[in-house]
Structure formats: structure tokens, C-alpha cells
Design a protein around this motif. Sequence first.
Motif, PDB file in Angstrom:
ATOM      1  N   ALA A  18       2.375   1.820  -3.186  1.00 23.60           N
ATOM      2  CA  ALA A  18       1.901   2.252  -4.096  1.00 23.60           C
ATOM      3  C   ALA A  18       1.422   3.310  -4.732  1.00 23.60           C
ATOM      4  O   ALA A  18       1.068   3.846  -5.907  1.00 23.60           O
ATOM      5  CB  ALA A  18       0.486   1.472  -4.583  1.00 23.60           C
ATOM      6  N   ASP A  19       1.250   4.434  -3.110  1.00 25.30           N
ATOM      7  CA  ASP A  19       0.913   5.819  -3.381  1.00 25.30           C
ATOM      8  C   ASP A  19       1.166   6.517  -2.024  1.00 25.30           C
ATOM      9  O   ASP A  19       0.998   6.772  -1.357  1.00 25.30           O
ATOM     10  CB  ASP A  19      -0.926   5.610  -3.648  1.00 25.30           C
ATOM     11  CG  ASP A  19      -1.320   6.432  -3.705  1.00 25.30           C
ATOM     12  OD1 ASP A  19      -0.381   7.807  -3.951  1.00 25.30           O
ATOM     13  OD2 ASP A  19      -3.197   6.496  -3.456  1.00 25.30           O
ATOM     14  N   GLN A  20       2.852   6.532  -2.323  1.00 19.18           N
ATOM     15  CA  GLN A  20       2.972   7.598  -1.458  1.00 19.18           C
ATOM     16  C   GLN A  20       2.899   8.895  -1.373  1.00 19.18           C
ATOM     17  O   GLN A  20       2.899   9.585   0.447  1.00 19.18           O
ATOM     18  CB  GLN A  20       4.348   7.295  -1.920  1.00 19.18           C
ATOM     19  CG  GLN A  20       5.451   6.124  -1.662  1.00 19.18           C
ATOM     20  CD  GLN A  20       7.131   6.440  -1.264  1.00 19.18           C
ATOM     21  OE1 GLN A  20       7.493   7.761  -1.446  1.00 19.18           O
ATOM     22  NE2 GLN A  20       7.176   5.345  -1.397  1.00 19.18           N
TER      23      GLN A  20
ATOM     24  N   ALA B 228      -0.725   9.751  -0.996  1.00 20.37           N
ATOM     25  CA  ALA B 228      -2.071   9.799   0.051  1.00 20.37           C
ATOM     26  C   ALA B 228      -1.050   9.520   1.514  1.00 20.37           C
ATOM     27  O   ALA B 228      -1.685  10.426   2.290  1.00 20.37           O
ATOM     28  CB  ALA B 228      -2.637   8.803  -0.369  1.00 20.37           C
TER      29      ALA B 228
ATOM     30  N   GLU C 111       0.526  -1.280   0.191  1.00 20.49           N
ATOM     31  CA  GLU C 111       0.105  -0.254   0.640  1.00 20.49           C
ATOM     32  C   GLU C 111       1.255   1.433  -0.084  1.00 20.49           C
ATOM     33  O   GLU C 111       0.596   1.986  -0.493  1.00 20.49           O
ATOM     34  CB  GLU C 111      -0.997  -0.137   0.511  1.00 20.49           C
ATOM     35  CG  GLU C 111      -1.951  -0.730   1.587  1.00 20.49           C
ATOM     36  CD  GLU C 111      -2.609  -0.981   2.714  1.00 20.49           C
ATOM     37  OE1 GLU C 111      -4.076  -1.683   3.130  1.00 20.49           O
ATOM     38  OE2 GLU C 111      -1.889  -0.965   3.676  1.00 20.49           O
TER      39      GLU C 111
END
Length: 173
Positions: free
Chosen positions: A140-142, A144, A137
Amino acid sequence: MKKNLISVIILALCVANFVLTAILMFAVLPETKKANALIDDIAAAIKLDLQSGAGSGSSYPIDQQEEYAVNGGEAMNIIFKNDGSKEDHYCVIKVTLMVNNKSENYKEMITNQGLSKKQSIITDEINTIISSKTMSEFKADQAAVKSEILSQLQGYFGADFIIDVMFTSVMTQ
């Protein structure tokens, strides 16, 4: 007589220019309006922001931004949430905060070293948020994760003081 003839020719050319310009305006203007409406519809469909210069990111000028290294630039070791595998995953990360040096809180927090006194709050928030993610996670989306850390820290220190969170070094295993 020659002067009158030249004046009449110039007047005729001016009238012809005016008529051709009017025809051009009536022919081109409706098509331009249709093209602009089409562009607006396409932009709305893909949710583009048509405001010039507006958008996400910092709206503060560069001379108003100052970097503050969390933990004095030292790396933090954080354990990710277990993703179901039998091994633990770790993150070694260095975090830098971008602060607004024109903020009301700037003098109190930076000059009087109030931010360094609140280091445990900052590191705890960063640790809590990153450790609530699995390694996949996080990778995948640093963006966010940065946004979540930023909103939490802005809640503590004010939205106009801390304006961005940056990961200057990230290693995961």
C-alpha cells in the motif's frame, strides 16, 4: 505648418495612449490581485507548494548522484510480519542507494570501501523495517517504507551522503 500639425497629432496620440494605459492598469490590476489571492487560498487549502522547483525529492543535481547497489545487486529475501493469516508472506527485493558524490563522507565510504564494510548494518536496517510491515502495508505504501529506510540510514551515514533509497526489483508472495 504641416510639420506642426503632424507633431500636434503625434502628441495627442501619445496623451491618448497614456490615458488608455492608465485606465487599463486601474481596471486590470485590482482583478489580477484578487485572482492571485484566490489562487493562493486554493493552494493553501490543498497544501500545494508554490515554490518553483522546490518540493520533495532530491535537490542534488544528477551529476552529483551515484548509485550504490546493496549486497552487490543481489536480492534479499525478507519475511513480512504475520497479518493473521496462516501462511507466511515473503519479499524478494533488490535495493539501491543513491549517494552524493560531493559529500564529505564519499571518499571514505565509497573510495575506501567503507560502505561495503558496513553492508551488514545496511541490510539489517532494510530487513528490520520491511519485516515490521505486513505484505498489504508494504504494497500500500512503499514510499513510506523507503522514507523510513532512508531516515535510518541517514542517521548512520549522514543526511548529505545517502540521499535516496530505491527498490530496483520487488516481488512479494
